[in-house]
Design an enzyme around this catalytic site. Structure first.
Site, PDB file in Angstrom:
ATOM      1  N   LYS A  24      36.222  15.351 -31.618  1.00  0.00           N
ATOM      2  CA  LYS A  24      35.767  16.791 -31.613  1.00  0.00           C
ATOM      3  C   LYS A  24      36.179  17.492 -32.832  1.00  0.00           C
ATOM      4  O   LYS A  24      35.244  18.160 -33.410  1.00  0.00           O
ATOM      5  CB  LYS A  24      36.425  17.650 -30.229  1.00  0.00           C
ATOM      6  CG  LYS A  24      36.095  16.816 -28.886  1.00  0.00           C
ATOM      7  CD  LYS A  24      36.380  17.606 -27.958  1.00  0.00           C
ATOM      8  CE  LYS A  24      37.869  17.640 -27.694  1.00  0.00           C
ATOM      9  NZ  LYS A  24      38.718  16.457 -27.329  1.00  0.00           N
TER      10      LYS A  24
ATOM     11  N   ARG B  38      37.856  23.451 -20.211  1.00  0.00           N
ATOM     12  CA  ARG B  38      38.370  22.279 -20.023  1.00  0.00           C
ATOM     13  C   ARG B  38      38.662  22.068 -18.329  1.00  0.00           C
ATOM     14  O   ARG B  38      39.282  21.091 -17.722  1.00  0.00           O
ATOM     15  CB  ARG B  38      39.801  22.092 -20.622  1.00  0.00           C
ATOM     16  CG  ARG B  38      40.049  20.907 -21.677  1.00  0.00           C
ATOM     17  CD  ARG B  38      41.515  21.129 -21.945  1.00  0.00           C
ATOM     18  NE  ARG B  38      41.562  20.154 -22.955  1.00  0.00           N
ATOM     19  CZ  ARG B  38      41.666  20.207 -24.331  1.00  0.00           C
ATOM     20  NH1 ARG B  38      41.122  21.101 -24.998  1.00  0.00           N
ATOM     21  NH2 ARG B  38      42.036  18.925 -24.926  1.00  0.00           N
TER      22      ARG B  38
ATOM     23  N   ARG C  10      46.477   9.168 -35.953  1.00  0.00           N
ATOM     24  CA  ARG C  10      45.878  10.439 -36.344  1.00  0.00           C
ATOM     25  C   ARG C  10      47.106  11.135 -37.021  1.00  0.00           C
ATOM     26  O   ARG C  10      48.134  11.165 -36.643  1.00  0.00           O
ATOM     27  CB  ARG C  10      45.636  11.317 -35.022  1.00  0.00           C
ATOM     28  CG  ARG C  10      45.324  12.816 -35.761  1.00  0.00           C
ATOM     29  CD  ARG C  10      44.561  13.848 -34.755  1.00  0.00           C
ATOM     30  NE  ARG C  10      44.958  13.648 -33.389  1.00  0.00           N
ATOM     31  CZ  ARG C  10      44.545  14.284 -32.262  1.00  0.00           C
ATOM     32  NH1 ARG C  10      43.262  14.492 -32.414  1.00  0.00           N
ATOM     33  NH2 ARG C  10      45.049  14.142 -30.938  1.00  0.00           N
TER      34      ARG C  10
ATOM     35  N   ARG D  34      51.135  15.021 -34.386  1.00  0.00           N
ATOM     36  CA  ARG D  34      51.036  16.034 -33.383  1.00  0.00           C
ATOM     37  C   ARG D  34      52.125  15.543 -32.229  1.00  0.00           C
ATOM     38  O   ARG D  34      52.276  14.351 -31.871  1.00  0.00           O
ATOM     39  CB  ARG D  34      49.715  16.230 -32.778  1.00  0.00           C
ATOM     40  CG  ARG D  34      48.996  17.294 -33.560  1.00  0.00           C
ATOM     41  CD  ARG D  34      47.489  17.463 -33.064  1.00  0.00           C
ATOM     42  NE  ARG D  34      47.316  17.210 -31.443  1.00  0.00           N
ATOM     43  CZ  ARG D  34      46.044  17.472 -31.132  1.00  0.00           C
ATOM     44  NH1 ARG D  34      45.186  17.579 -31.826  1.00  0.00           N
ATOM     45  NH2 ARG D  34      46.082  17.611 -29.884  1.00  0.00           N
TER      46      ARG D  34
ATOM     47  N   ARG E  90      47.369  13.469 -20.964  1.00  0.00           N
ATOM     48  CA  ARG E  90      46.248  13.859 -21.174  1.00  0.00           C
ATOM     49  C   ARG E  90      44.818  13.052 -20.840  1.00  0.00           C
ATOM     50  O   ARG E  90      43.833  13.738 -20.457  1.00  0.00           O
ATOM     51  CB  ARG E  90      45.914  14.035 -22.709  1.00  0.00           C
ATOM     52  CG  ARG E  90      47.216  15.070 -23.417  1.00  0.00           C
ATOM     53  CD  ARG E  90      47.308  14.937 -24.798  1.00  0.00           C
ATOM     54  NE  ARG E  90      46.273  15.319 -25.562  1.00  0.00           N
ATOM     55  CZ  ARG E  90      46.404  14.781 -26.747  1.00  0.00           C
ATOM     56  NH1 ARG E  90      47.553  14.090 -27.512  1.00  0.00           N
ATOM     57  NH2 ARG E  90      45.336  15.208 -27.605  1.00  0.00           N
TER      58      ARG E  90
HETATM   59  P1  AP5 Z   1      39.845  14.205 -33.562  1.00  0.00           P
HETATM   60  O1  AP5 Z   1      38.737  14.533 -34.359  1.00  0.00           O
HETATM   61  O2  AP5 Z   1      41.207  14.602 -34.133  1.00  0.00           O
HETATM   62  O3  AP5 Z   1      39.759  14.074 -32.012  1.00  0.00           O
HETATM   63  P2  AP5 Z   1      39.899  15.398 -31.006  1.00  0.00           P
HETATM   64  O4  AP5 Z   1      38.608  15.109 -30.091  1.00  0.00           O
HETATM   65  O5  AP5 Z   1      39.715  16.629 -31.607  1.00  0.00           O
HETATM   66  O6  AP5 Z   1      41.331  15.181 -30.346  1.00  0.00           O
HETATM   67  P3  AP5 Z   1      42.213  16.118 -29.682  1.00  0.00           P
HETATM   68  O7  AP5 Z   1      43.332  15.210 -29.514  1.00  0.00           O
HETATM   69  O8  AP5 Z   1      42.464  17.332 -30.825  1.00  0.00           O
HETATM   70  O9  AP5 Z   1      41.419  16.674 -28.466  1.00  0.00           O
HETATM   71  P4  AP5 Z   1      42.216  17.393 -27.362  1.00  0.00           P
HETATM   72  O10 AP5 Z   1      41.164  17.669 -26.744  1.00  0.00           O
HETATM   73  O11 AP5 Z   1      43.270  16.465 -26.687  1.00  0.00           O
HETATM   74  O12 AP5 Z   1      43.199  18.339 -28.269  1.00  0.00           O
HETATM   75  P5  AP5 Z   1      43.297  19.920 -28.401  1.00  0.00           P
HETATM   76  O13 AP5 Z   1      43.790  20.098 -29.714  1.00  0.00           O
HETATM   77  O14 AP5 Z   1      41.872  20.505 -27.949  1.00  0.00           O
HETATM   78  O15 AP5 Z   1      40.143  12.615 -34.038  1.00  0.00           O
HETATM   79  C1  AP5 Z   1      41.168  11.910 -33.364  1.00  0.00           C
HETATM   80  C2  AP5 Z   1      41.556  10.701 -34.473  1.00  0.00           C
HETATM   81  O16 AP5 Z   1      40.322   9.843 -34.580  1.00  0.00           O
HETATM   82  C3  AP5 Z   1      41.583  11.405 -35.686  1.00  0.00           C
HETATM   83  O17 AP5 Z   1      42.704  10.506 -36.295  1.00  0.00           O
HETATM   84  C4  AP5 Z   1      40.093  10.994 -36.221  1.00  0.00           C
HETATM   85  O18 AP5 Z   1      40.428  10.864 -37.836  1.00  0.00           O
HETATM   86  C5  AP5 Z   1      39.952   9.696 -35.798  1.00  0.00           C
HETATM   87  N1  AP5 Z   1      38.587   9.397 -35.584  1.00  0.00           N
HETATM   88  C6  AP5 Z   1      37.661  10.641 -35.151  1.00  0.00           C
HETATM   89  N2  AP5 Z   1      36.335  10.120 -34.933  1.00  0.00           N
HETATM   90  C7  AP5 Z   1      36.473   8.767 -35.330  1.00  0.00           C
HETATM   91  C8  AP5 Z   1      35.276   7.911 -35.459  1.00  0.00           C
HETATM   92  N3  AP5 Z   1      34.139   8.261 -35.134  1.00  0.00           N
HETATM   93  N4  AP5 Z   1      35.778   6.818 -35.898  1.00  0.00           N
HETATM   94  C9  AP5 Z   1      37.109   6.358 -36.044  1.00  0.00           C
HETATM   95  N5  AP5 Z   1      38.118   7.214 -36.200  1.00  0.00           N
HETATM   96  C10 AP5 Z   1      37.780   8.479 -35.741  1.00  0.00           C
HETATM   97  O19 AP5 Z   1      44.297  20.525 -27.333  1.00  0.00           O
HETATM   98  C11 AP5 Z   1      45.572  19.896 -27.419  1.00  0.00           C
HETATM   99  C12 AP5 Z   1      46.291  20.616 -26.008  1.00  0.00           C
HETATM  100  O20 AP5 Z   1      46.160  22.072 -26.011  1.00  0.00           O
HETATM  101  C13 AP5 Z   1      45.795  20.145 -24.588  1.00  0.00           C
HETATM  102  O21 AP5 Z   1      46.351  18.808 -24.453  1.00  0.00           O
HETATM  103  C14 AP5 Z   1      46.239  21.128 -23.921  1.00  0.00           C
HETATM  104  O22 AP5 Z   1      47.539  21.071 -23.555  1.00  0.00           O
HETATM  105  C15 AP5 Z   1      46.126  22.453 -24.730  1.00  0.00           C
HETATM  106  N6  AP5 Z   1      44.704  22.977 -24.351  1.00  0.00           N
HETATM  107  C16 AP5 Z   1      43.678  23.083 -25.452  1.00  0.00           C
HETATM  108  N7  AP5 Z   1      42.629  23.537 -25.067  1.00  0.00           N
HETATM  109  C17 AP5 Z   1      42.727  23.895 -23.796  1.00  0.00           C
HETATM  110  C18 AP5 Z   1      42.190  24.449 -22.579  1.00  0.00           C
HETATM  111  N8  AP5 Z   1      40.820  24.718 -22.837  1.00  0.00           N
HETATM  112  N9  AP5 Z   1      42.655  24.789 -21.312  1.00  0.00           N
HETATM  113  C19 AP5 Z   1      43.994  24.021 -21.003  1.00  0.00           C
HETATM  114  N10 AP5 Z   1      44.923  23.629 -22.158  1.00  0.00           N
HETATM  115  C20 AP5 Z   1      44.216  23.461 -23.278  1.00  0.00           C
HETATM  116 MG    MG Z   2      40.984  18.676 -31.639  1.00  0.00          MG
END
Ligand code: AP5
Ligand code: MG
Length: 218
Positions: free
Chosen positions: A15, A90, A129, A162, A173
């Site tokens: 994402k 979410r 990552r 992270r 997660r």
């Molecule tokens: P990346 O692009 O970083 O993936 P992502 O989908 O953004 O993954 P996140 O871990 O950021 O998602 P998340 O939803 O758990 O975390 P968030 O920060 O929102 O890609 C991942 C890796 O893969 C990278 O190294 C990239 O280079 C590689 N990659 C990507 N695409 C690729 C491809 N096509 N081929 C090969 N490699 C690839 O949330 C973090 C925490 O915050 C949550 O766990 C929760 O505790 C809290 N939080 C956030 N939002 C909420 C909410 N709405 N409600 C409650 N808690 C929340």
């Molecule tokens: Mg992300």
């Protein structure tokens, strides 16, 4: 057309990687709740401390805290017309709260982009990552290495891992995603705006498919 996009998918689906390009190409305001929580934590704000207590364990931050953060963010001028939500909503509760926020502004979502990736790929992506401490861009040790070791290509910032990318947090997660976040797909199903994208492809091809899906709207 004023695009209001929601980018969904399991943790590690890509994402953040895709949103970085989408916000540039479509001039969207990027709203990532995960990023906002991590920045608040880095700035030492009470919100950040509160959120990090959940994030470290791989749990979701409470709905009331998260909804309020988004409500305030959407009130800012730059989110008036076009935005991309990454990682929110979410839970079904959050999806309902978002609908209310938008209805009050006589507005609605243009598209829900759902990136689909299998579990094994998610684990590989999260373990490798690395994220820029300064600008938040995501890299990968194997799939998207930086030109210079541990230094962001875009801004020269230091890369870090992270604290929720440890295996035990990742497993939690993924469980939470299955139980609480996946049901949102059904919530949006039937509105004609849900687009499933195959995330098991190269960065480029995932992006191409998202663009193609958006073109069908505009
Ligand atoms: P990346 O692009 O970083 O993936 P992502 O989908 O953004 O993954 P996140 O871990 O950021 O998602 P998340 O939803 O758990 O975390 P968030 O920060 O929102 O890609 C991942 C890796 O893969 C990278 O190294 C990239 O280079 C590689 N990659 C990507 N695409 C690729 C491809 N096509 N081929 C090969 N490699 C690839 O949330 C973090 C925490 O915050 C949550 O766990 C929760 O505790 C809290 N939080 C956030 N939002 C909420 C909410 N709405 N409600 C409650 N808690 C929340
Ligand atoms: Mg992300």
């Amino acid at each position: 057309m004023f695009l209001k996009i929601l980018l969904m998918g399991p943790p590690g689906a890509g994402k953040g990687s895709q949103s970085a390009r989408l916000v540039e190409d479509y001039a969207l305001t990027n709203i990532s709740t995960g990023q906002m929580f991590r920045e608040a934590y880095r700035r030492g704000e009470p919100l950040g401390e509160k959120a990090m207590a959940y994030i470290k364990k791989g749990e979701l931050v409470a709905d009331d805290i998260t909804n309020e953060v988004v409500r305030q963010r959407l009130m800012k001028k730059d989110a008036d017309r076009c935005f991309l939500l990454d990682g929110y909503p979410r839970t079904v509760e959050q999806a309902r709260a978002l609908d209310e926020m938008l209805e009050k502004r006589r507005s609605k979502l243009s598209a829900v982009i759902n990136i689909v990736v299998d579990k094994q790929a998610i684990l590989e992506r999260m373990v490798g990552r690395r994220v820029c401490r300064t600008c938040g861009l995501s890299y990968h040790l194997v799939f998207k290495p930086t030109k210079k070791p541990s230094m962001c290509d875009a801004c020269g910032g230091e890369l870090y891992q992270r604290n929720d990318d440890r295996p035990e947090s990742v497993r939690n997660r993924l469980d939470i995603y299955e139980k609480k976040t996946k049901p949102i797909i059904d919530y949006y199903h039937g509105r004609g705006i849900l687009k499933n994208i195959d995330g098991m492809q190269s960065f480029e091809n995932v992006y191409r498919d998202i663009r193609d899906a958006l073109e069908t709207l505009t």
